[in-house]
Design a protein around this motif. Structure first.
Motif, PDB file in Angstrom:
ATOM      1  N   ILE A   1      -1.564   1.949  16.368  1.00  0.00           N
ATOM      2  CA  ILE A   1      -1.205   2.196  14.979  1.00  0.00           C
ATOM      3  C   ILE A   1       0.086   3.001  14.919  1.00  0.00           C
ATOM      4  N   ARG A   2       1.049   2.505  14.166  1.00  0.00           N
ATOM      5  CA  ARG A   2       2.257   3.279  13.859  1.00  0.00           C
ATOM      6  C   ARG A   2       1.996   4.023  12.558  1.00  0.00           C
ATOM      7  N   CYS A   3       1.897   5.339  12.646  1.00  0.00           N
ATOM      8  CA  CYS A   3       1.518   6.125  11.470  1.00  0.00           C
ATOM      9  C   CYS A   3       2.502   5.943  10.324  1.00  0.00           C
ATOM     10  N   ALA A   4       3.772   5.719  10.650  1.00  0.00           N
ATOM     11  CA  ALA A   4       4.777   5.517   9.606  1.00  0.00           C
ATOM     12  C   ALA A   4       4.464   4.287   8.762  1.00  0.00           C
ATOM     13  N   ASP A   5       3.775   3.312   9.339  1.00  0.00           N
ATOM     14  CA  ASP A   5       3.406   2.116   8.591  1.00  0.00           C
ATOM     15  C   ASP A   5       2.367   2.396   7.514  1.00  0.00           C
ATOM     16  N   TYR A   6       1.756   3.570   7.594  1.00  0.00           N
ATOM     17  CA  TYR A   6       0.677   3.915   6.654  1.00  0.00           C
ATOM     18  C   TYR A   6       1.070   5.055   5.710  1.00  0.00           C
ATOM     19  N   GLY A   7       2.357   5.374   5.658  1.00  0.00           N
ATOM     20  CA  GLY A   7       2.819   6.367   4.702  1.00  0.00           C
ATOM     21  C   GLY A   7       3.018   7.757   5.255  1.00  0.00           C
ATOM     22  N   VAL A   8       2.948   7.914   6.575  1.00  0.00           N
ATOM     23  CA  VAL A   8       3.172   9.210   7.218  1.00  0.00           C
ATOM     24  C   VAL A   8       4.646   9.310   7.603  1.00  0.00           C
TER      25      VAL A   8
END
Length: 323
Positions: free
Chosen positions: A155-162
């Motif tokens: 999981i790329r956290c940036a892809d989820y709004g982080v």
């Protein structure tokens, strides 16, 4: 409410994501139908922060290896970011078979004995490639033998709004008798990342204790490596991964920093609140203890916003077990 047990809970990043009902970057993350019934960590300072922010009657400071499964309440979901230092790509010489690396077995033990419907585990990216993939295969096999159908995803956290380029392995297991396939959630922010400016509102701040000394800057410039200024962050992009070492006074490390004034060679570290925002903690989240304690807790945490999406994605699996 679905009952949740949190192992290796730390200050509660994953737990905040599970429970929901918080706001970050102007967006409301709704309350989820989960109730935290047990939280365990060996670090009481982190648990002091946990106690400040959660309504959980059973917060235990202890070594998971010494916890009897009979003392853990029945639950629907087991959550745990088992310690990851031994799997890190930052230090590839670390022994992947040391005691900390084997702590995943304790999570397997609890899952096997308590048989929750779903477990969610989190770890570093390096777990996927360590020893040519044999370590992750071993971990998955152990959970499968405990009675679960297991899926993993980077999981790329940036892809989820982080606002951070953090990459983590999420492992989800569904108990075999449920006969439902788990599907990882779609990434709502893929190719539309939040910039670091979400967390850092002003490059220059008044408090001088966050600025690196001239000696630290000269030490960086004279370093015999290629890092030097490479980790000074661009406010228009997500931050590099923050770690538990943000209280450092040296610039010769892999931790991201801020270049306030290039001409004056003025660098500073993030404030604890900025670091917390980088991890997607809301400003309402309180940290107990010293700033050094806060930095360590923040760096070790699971980003709540990312985990909120994972929590939402397991709801179709849980069915009618709510109480």
């Amino acid at each position: 409410m679905y009952k949740v047990v949190s192992l290796f809970s730390g200050c509660g990043g994953a737990d905040l994501g599970i429970v929901g009902n918080f706001e970050f970057n102007g967006k409301k993350y709704d309350e989820n139908p989960f109730s935290l019934v047990y939280a365990l960590d060996i670090d009481n300072k982190a648990l002091n922060t946990h106690r400040l922010n959660f309504k959980c009657d059973n917060v235990v400071c202890g070594d998971i290896c010494e916890i009897d499964a009979k003392d853990i309440p029945e639950h629907d979901v087991l959550v745990g970011g088992f310690p990851c230092q031994s799997f890190s790509t930052v230090n590839p010489t670390k022994d992947p078979f040391d005691d900390r690396a084997n702590l995943y077995k304790q999570m397997v033990r609890i899952a096997k004995e308590k048989q929750p419907k779903v477990f969610i585990a989190e770890n570093v990216k390096g777990l996927l490639t360590l020893h040519k993939g044999s370590i992750i295969a071993k971990v998955i096999k152990a959970f499968e033998d405990a009675g679960y159908i297991v899926k993993k995803q980077l999981i790329r956290c940036a892809d989820y709004g982080v606002p951070q380029k953090r990459e983590r392995v999420i492992i989800v297991g569904v108990r075999k008798d449920i006969h439902q396939e788990y599907i990882f959630p779609e990434a709502p922010n893929e190719n539309n990342w939040q910039s670091l400016s979400v967390a850092v509102h002003n490059l220059a701040i008044e408090d001088k204790k966050y600025y690196f000394s001239e000696k630290a800057v000269q030490g960086m410039k004279n370093a015999k490596n290629n890092m030097k200024r490479g980790l000074a962050q661009n406010l228009d992009e997500p931050c590099l991964t923050v770690t538990s070492h943000l209280a450092k006074v040296s610039l010769n490390s892999r931790d991201p920093v801020l270049l306030v004034d290039p001409e004056k060679e003025l660098y500073r570290r993030f404030t604890p609140r900025e670091a917390a925002r980088i991890q997607s903690f809301p400003d309402s989240f309180q940290f107990a203890g010293s700033e050094t304690d806060a930095y360590r807790q923040i760096g070790n945490a699971i980003p709540p916003v990312m985990f909120w999406h994972i929590a939402k994605s397991i709801l179709p699996i849980l069915g009618d077990t709510k109480e």
